[in-house]
Scaffold this active site. Sequence first.
Site, mmCIF file in Angstrom:
data_model
loop_
_atom_site.group_PDB
_atom_site.id
_atom_site.type_symbol
_atom_site.label_atom_id
_atom_site.label_comp_id
_atom_site.label_asym_id
_atom_site.label_seq_id
_atom_site.Cartn_x
_atom_site.Cartn_y
_atom_site.Cartn_z
ATOM 1 N N ARG A 146 -0.602 9.131 9.088
ATOM 2 C CA ARG A 146 -0.526 7.681 9.318
ATOM 3 C C ARG A 146 -0.261 6.931 8.027
ATOM 4 O O ARG A 146 -0.947 7.137 7.029
ATOM 5 C CB ARG A 146 -1.831 7.164 9.934
ATOM 6 C CG ARG A 146 -1.840 5.631 10.092
ATOM 7 C CD ARG A 146 -3.107 5.149 10.745
ATOM 8 N NE ARG A 146 -4.269 5.258 9.899
ATOM 9 C CZ ARG A 146 -4.632 4.368 8.971
ATOM 10 N NH1 ARG A 146 -3.874 3.298 8.735
ATOM 11 N NH2 ARG A 146 -5.737 4.534 8.284
ATOM 12 N N GLU A 173 0.835 -1.191 0.000
ATOM 13 C CA GLU A 173 0.000 0.000 0.000
ATOM 14 C C GLU A 173 0.875 1.247 0.000
ATOM 15 O O GLU A 173 2.104 1.161 0.083
ATOM 16 C CB GLU A 173 -0.944 -0.015 1.213
ATOM 17 C CG GLU A 173 -1.929 -1.187 1.176
ATOM 18 C CD GLU A 173 -2.886 -1.195 2.358
ATOM 19 O OE1 GLU A 173 -2.690 -0.392 3.288
ATOM 20 O OE2 GLU A 173 -3.820 -2.005 2.346
ATOM 21 N N HIS A 195 -9.046 9.957 3.910
ATOM 22 C CA HIS A 195 -8.744 8.853 2.987
ATOM 23 C C HIS A 195 -9.054 9.323 1.573
ATOM 24 O O HIS A 195 -10.129 9.885 1.311
ATOM 25 C CB HIS A 195 -9.565 7.613 3.325
ATOM 26 C CG HIS A 195 -9.032 6.372 2.685
ATOM 27 N ND1 HIS A 195 -9.159 6.129 1.330
ATOM 28 C CD2 HIS A 195 -8.345 5.321 3.191
ATOM 29 C CE1 HIS A 195 -8.579 4.973 1.052
ATOM 30 N NE2 HIS A 195 -8.078 4.466 2.158
ATOM 31 N N ARG A 220 -1.031 9.123 1.877
ATOM 32 C CA ARG A 220 -2.426 9.535 1.756
ATOM 33 C C ARG A 220 -2.616 11.048 1.747
ATOM 34 O O ARG A 220 -3.508 11.550 1.068
ATOM 35 C CB ARG A 220 -3.242 8.927 2.908
ATOM 36 C CG ARG A 220 -3.433 7.426 2.756
ATOM 37 C CD ARG A 220 -4.189 6.848 3.928
ATOM 38 N NE ARG A 220 -4.416 5.422 3.729
ATOM 39 C CZ ARG A 220 -5.002 4.636 4.632
ATOM 40 N NH1 ARG A 220 -5.397 5.137 5.773
ATOM 41 N NH2 ARG A 220 -5.175 3.351 4.382
ATOM 42 N N HIS A 278 -11.091 10.190 7.718
ATOM 43 C CA HIS A 278 -10.877 8.755 7.894
ATOM 44 C C HIS A 278 -10.193 8.381 9.199
ATOM 45 O O HIS A 278 -10.524 7.373 9.806
ATOM 46 C CB HIS A 278 -10.047 8.240 6.717
ATOM 47 C CG HIS A 278 -9.760 6.780 6.757
ATOM 48 N ND1 HIS A 278 -10.757 5.828 6.732
ATOM 49 C CD2 HIS A 278 -8.593 6.088 6.818
ATOM 50 C CE1 HIS A 278 -10.210 4.612 6.761
ATOM 51 N NE2 HIS A 278 -8.907 4.747 6.835
#
Length: 536
Positions: A385, A121, A243, A289, A350
């Site tokens: 994060r 990811e 997100h 992100r 998110h």
Amino acid sequence: MNDKIQHKIDCLIIGSGAAGLTLALSIADKASVIILSKSELKEGSTLYAQGGIAAVFDENDSIESHVQDTLIAGAGLCNEEAVRFTATNAKTSMQWLIDQGVPFDQIIAQDGSTRFHLTREGGHSHRRILHAADATGKAVQTTLLDRVRAHPNIFLFERFNALDLVTSKKLGKKDKRVHGAYVWNRSKERVETIEAKFVAVATGGASKVYQYTSNPDIASGDGIAMAWRAGCRVANMEFNQFHPTSLYNDKAQNFLITEAMRGEGAYLKRPDGTRFMPDFDEREELAPRDIVARAIDFEMKRLGADCMYLDISHKDETFILEHFPTIYATCLKVGIDITKEQIPIVPAAHYTCGGVVTDLNGKTDLDNLFAIGEVAYTGLHGANRMASNSLLECIVFAHGAASSILAEINNISEPDPISMWDESRVTISEENIFISHNWHELRLLMWDFVGIVRSNRRLHKAITRIELIKQEVDEFYANFKVSNNLLELRNLAQVAQLIVLCALERKESRGLHFNKDYPDTLDIATPTFLSPDKDA
């Protein structure tokens, strides 16, 4: 036990997600436990987590690589000690989940042996994401919940709101200890007391403070607000992760499209079908992100578009169905066949990267009070994060908290008695429209003025109105009987204030916090700490 109005227990755990369930299972052989769940026991952010959990299982990967990837994603603001602690304990924590029965996906190697399928990811330099198809959180939640239900020393309180923590200060004592909590029994509409040697707050984040969120309805920042009112510091509340890819469709609101889809080759595209991430970052769709969310936000505003698109239709249909069955089924229900069509997406609130300040064992500023999971600020996430470090944090720090509780449980005195809740001077409100109005105004205000891109003017406008809303809510709370919506609004108003106060403190743009008036990043990165004694 559930029929009583007053309860006594070794450990009260507020929250029934991965962090709370892990802590309960880790101490229940030696301690009695109550798990408090605001909604259904399975409901929460854990259930909806799709992507997976990061841990080093590949021989070509390393803990040091996991550490460095996390530090880079955190934009220089991570606590390196917390990052190393988490990455070092990741494999052991995942093995614990495997031993509990969590069915992570496996593949058969050429020699006939089996190994875990690892995906990649955004922000990760290696494939290190263990997953259960595209419903990892559900697999973790249901497996742990089955184990919890079977344990004779764990008592489950479903549909209970925690109102407030009871501290020594509230009992007129000089030490700094938590003694339990007042809780709202939603089914019987009454306030009850729970006395506990230890209390662990595992209530998740505060993304419901925003109008658009990928989180379930219960993510209203309850634990952060309660801990702040009890006297605990909070930190880095300005870093709210949006997100990048939430499904844009009125019939499937709050549905997340996992980052793993981009990890497996999906492209982000404009309405005309052209890709745009190569214009923003050399890592393209696999950038962290914060970068991807700002890129989508920028393109939507530049083009006046309602959404952007995520496209994996160039991949083999069997591959898509095998790896993303939940996303395929959900999109198909609203008329989108992801094997042939692009998915309309928008960013959505998110994850709360800041929270209640803790040490590596989840200990807060109050004796015997722990905070674990998204509710906590451990220093792991910094200014952003990294994908699939969230469930990992829940498991690792729950085990840390468990070790601390078990080491101390025989030396802790019984909690002081808590007096019954006094509601003799309050009445039942006939003006609940007040709650509804402030609820919607607060969330829209946060979305418009404290969202992906901020400015000083927006932040000052936000704090002025939030403080008025908070004052109105506090007055309403003091005069009328409690309800679920009132309790959540009270906590959301408190958390909104903390987010904006932290944002006003930061005179730079870093990670998830982008302020047009301070577009540059300072050379020295420092966390933002707020103390109730100083900043209340």
